[in-house]
Design a protein around this motif. Sequence first.
Motif, PDB file in Angstrom:
ATOM      1  N   ALA A   1      -3.308 -12.138  -4.722  1.00 52.12           N
ATOM      2  CA  ALA A   1      -2.962 -12.116  -3.475  1.00 52.12           C
ATOM      3  C   ALA A   1      -3.172 -13.446  -2.746  1.00 52.12           C
ATOM      4  O   ALA A   1      -3.318 -13.495  -1.438  1.00 52.12           O
TER       5      ALA A   1
ATOM      6  N   GLU B   1      -8.679 -15.263  -6.483  1.00 50.41           N
ATOM      7  CA  GLU B   1      -8.681 -13.906  -6.128  1.00 50.41           C
ATOM      8  C   GLU B   1      -9.991 -13.735  -4.943  1.00 50.41           C
ATOM      9  O   GLU B   1     -10.040 -13.389  -4.028  1.00 50.41           O
TER      10      GLU B   1
ATOM     11  N   GLN C   1       0.998 -11.697  -6.430  1.00 51.02           N
ATOM     12  CA  GLN C   1       0.928 -10.337  -6.316  1.00 51.02           C
ATOM     13  C   GLN C   1      -0.374  -9.850  -5.807  1.00 51.02           C
ATOM     14  O   GLN C   1      -1.305 -10.410  -5.761  1.00 51.02           O
ATOM     15  N   PRO C   2      -0.477  -8.583  -4.970  1.00 51.08           N
ATOM     16  CA  PRO C   2      -1.589  -8.007  -4.199  1.00 51.08           C
ATOM     17  C   PRO C   2      -2.536  -7.908  -5.402  1.00 51.08           C
ATOM     18  O   PRO C   2      -2.302  -7.403  -6.916  1.00 51.08           O
ATOM     19  N   ARG C   3      -4.013  -7.720  -5.151  1.00 51.20           N
ATOM     20  CA  ARG C   3      -4.770  -7.278  -5.857  1.00 51.20           C
ATOM     21  C   ARG C   3      -4.902  -5.927  -6.619  1.00 51.20           C
ATOM     22  O   ARG C   3      -5.176  -5.681  -7.636  1.00 51.20           O
ATOM     23  N   VAL C   4      -4.362  -4.904  -5.939  1.00 45.15           N
ATOM     24  CA  VAL C   4      -4.220  -3.615  -6.282  1.00 45.15           C
ATOM     25  C   VAL C   4      -3.180  -3.649  -7.529  1.00 45.15           C
ATOM     26  O   VAL C   4      -3.203  -2.722  -8.178  1.00 45.15           O
ATOM     27  N   ALA C   5      -2.238  -4.777  -7.611  1.00 47.39           N
ATOM     28  CA  ALA C   5      -1.374  -4.842  -8.691  1.00 47.39           C
ATOM     29  C   ALA C   5      -1.905  -5.700  -9.773  1.00 47.39           C
ATOM     30  O   ALA C   5      -1.240  -6.104 -10.762  1.00 47.39           O
ATOM     31  N   GLY C   6      -3.265  -6.017  -9.764  1.00 52.27           N
ATOM     32  CA  GLY C   6      -3.857  -7.282 -10.585  1.00 52.27           C
ATOM     33  C   GLY C   6      -3.635  -8.455 -10.493  1.00 52.27           C
ATOM     34  O   GLY C   6      -3.848  -9.440 -11.128  1.00 52.27           O
TER      35      GLY C   6
ATOM     36  N   ARG D   1       1.584 -13.208 -10.955  1.00 56.24           N
ATOM     37  CA  ARG D   1       0.339 -12.541 -10.560  1.00 56.24           C
ATOM     38  C   ARG D   1      -0.246 -13.429  -9.466  1.00 56.24           C
ATOM     39  O   ARG D   1      -1.048 -13.176  -8.746  1.00 56.24           O
TER      40      ARG D   1
END
Length: 602
Positions: free
Chosen positions: A309, A269, A301-306, A298
Motif C-alpha cells: 500500500a 507495510e 498494491q493495497p494490503r487487501v490484495a497482499g 506488490r
Amino acid sequence: MRDPRFDVWAPFAKRLRVQVDGEIYDMVRSDESWWRPVGLPELPPEGAGHESDYGYLIDDDAHPYPDPRSRRQPGGVHGLSRTFDPNWYDWGDSEWRGRQLAGGVIYELHIGTFTPDGTLDSAIERLDHLVDLGVDFVEPMPVNAFNGDYGWGYDGAYWFAVHEPYGGPLAYQRFVDACHQRGLGVIQDVVYNHLGPSGNYLGKYGPYVANQHQTAWGDAVNLDGFDSDQVRRYITDNVLMWVRDFHVDGLRLDAVHALVDTRAVHILEEISMEVEAFSAHVGRPLTLIAESDMNAPRIIQPRVAGGYAITAQWSDDFHHAAHVTLTGEDDGYYEDFAETRGHGMGALKKVLTRGFFHDGAISTFRRRHHGRPLSPGTNAWRLVASTQNHDQIGNRARGDRLSEKLSADQLAVGATLLMCSPFTPMLFMGEEWGSTTPFQFFSSHPEAELAKSVSQGRIQEFSRMGWDESEIPDPQDPETFRRSKLEWMELDKPERAALLDVYRRLIALRKAHPELTSPWLRDVTAEYHVESRVFTFWRGDLEVVLNFSDETQHVALDVDVHWTEYRELPRILFATRDDVRVDGERATLPPYSAAVFGPTPE
C-alpha cells in the motif's frame, strides 16, 4: 522530574551515563533496554531559547557519543547532540489542506546546489519560480545529518537531525512553511536501507545493522533479526517525525529493494499503516513514493490484495525507454530498451500502454527474467516518471545532463513526452530551462582514508567502463561540488527562456485537459514509425505526436478512429515550435518537434 528527551535504547550497554551541558548523570535500564537518566535537574524550557548539548558515555568510554535520535548535530556527526523542540516554531500554514499525488507534478532538488548559498532559507527565495512553473510538489534530496559540509545526503548518520550547513531543523520548518503558503507540497527523500560510513555509532548502542543481510553499501538495517522490534520502531518514529514535526506531505523512500525483511509484516507495510493513521488524524493526504528496481506490483498494491500500500513508485522503465529514444545510447542497462524494434520506441510504446517494460520479460542486462505485470486497473499515476533525475544524471561518469547532448528543440520533445504521459511527471532542478551545469557525485568526508577510498572507488568504477581517469571528476574535490550548482543566470538566454516557456505551457496543458491526468492505462494507445522516427500516442481525445528525427515529417492524424463524432478537423492545442502546421487531417512537424492535437468542438 523525568525528562524523556534523554531516554535512549541501548541493549549493548552494560553501563550508561549521559553528559548534559558538561555535567554527567547516571542512567538506569528498563526491561526493554531503554535507559533514562537519574538525578537530572529540571532544565529551562527550550521554547525560551535554551538548548542543551549532550552525549552518552557507554560502558567505560570517556568520550561521549551522539544520540541515535539526535535532533541536531551542530558540531557535525562526531560531535555532541543538541536538543530541539519542534513545537517552538509558529507555523503559518493553517490554511494548507494538502495535495494528493494524482494529477500532480514533482520537482526534485538538492538543497546544497539549488542556490549559490546552498541553504534552506536561500531555497525559499526561489520558490516563486516553481510556483510560476506550475509544479505541485517539491522533493528535496536527503537533508538528514551526514558527514562533511556537502554531499548528496544518502550516507546519513543521523536520520532525526537536519543537516546543519543547510540551516538545521528550524530552517527546515521555515522551508516547508514557505512551500505550503505558496501552495506547494513537500515530499522529503529519506534513506532507511543503510547508514553512512562515518559518524555512525549506532552499533555501540544496539543491533541496528544486520550482519546476516548485505546491501551494495554494506550491512543492511536489522529489520528481521534479534531485537529488531526497536529498530523498526526507530524507522517508523522517524517517518512520523517528518509528517508531524515538519508538516511534510510525503516521503520518497530510497532503494526499498535493499530493505531486506523476512518478517510476516514487511517494514514498508508497517510504514504505510502508520502514515495512513496519521493522515486520518490530521485530515490531509500524505504520500509515500518508493524507489524500487524490482518491478514488483506488490509495492503499490493495497494490503487487501497482499500489497504494501505504498502510494507510488519510481519508474526506471520510463526513463530508460525515453533516454534511449532521445539519445540513441544503448550501453549498460539501456541495452534492454534499445534491443526492442524501433531503437527505444518499441520499449516506449510498451511502457506507455502497460506501465512496466520488464514485466516478466527477459532482461539481457541482468541475464534473467525480471519483474511481473502490473495488476489490471492499476492507476498509472502511481508510477513516477522522469527523463532526468539525480540518479540518472549524477551516476554518470561526468554527471552530464541531457542538455549536453541534445538541442533545446530535442529537450522540448522529451518534455512533451513526459508531461503528456499517463504517469506522475517529475523534473530535476534546472531541467525546465535545459540547465547546462552538470550534477556530479560529490562528497566532503573530512577523514583522509575515507576520502581517499571514495575518490579511488569512483575512478575504478568508471575506469572499468573505459573512461580515462582524467575525465572522471574527483568527488572530494570542492570544485566538483561547485560545478554542480545551478547557474540561474542561464535564464537570461533566449533559448533557455523559450524552453522554460515550453515546460510552463505543458504543465498548464496538463491541468487544463482531464485526458492528460486520466489514470487509466487502458485508454492509452501508441504507434511509431521506425523510418521517420515519429511516435504517436493517444490520451483520450488528444493525439500527441513526437518527431524524434532531424527532418520535417508529414503525419496523417488518426481522425477517423478517434474523432468521428466531431464535425470539424483537429486543431493544435500545443506545439513546441511555431512552425508546426495542421492542414485538414495531416500535420506537418519540423525537425525535433512535438505537438498535441485535439478535436475542434462543435
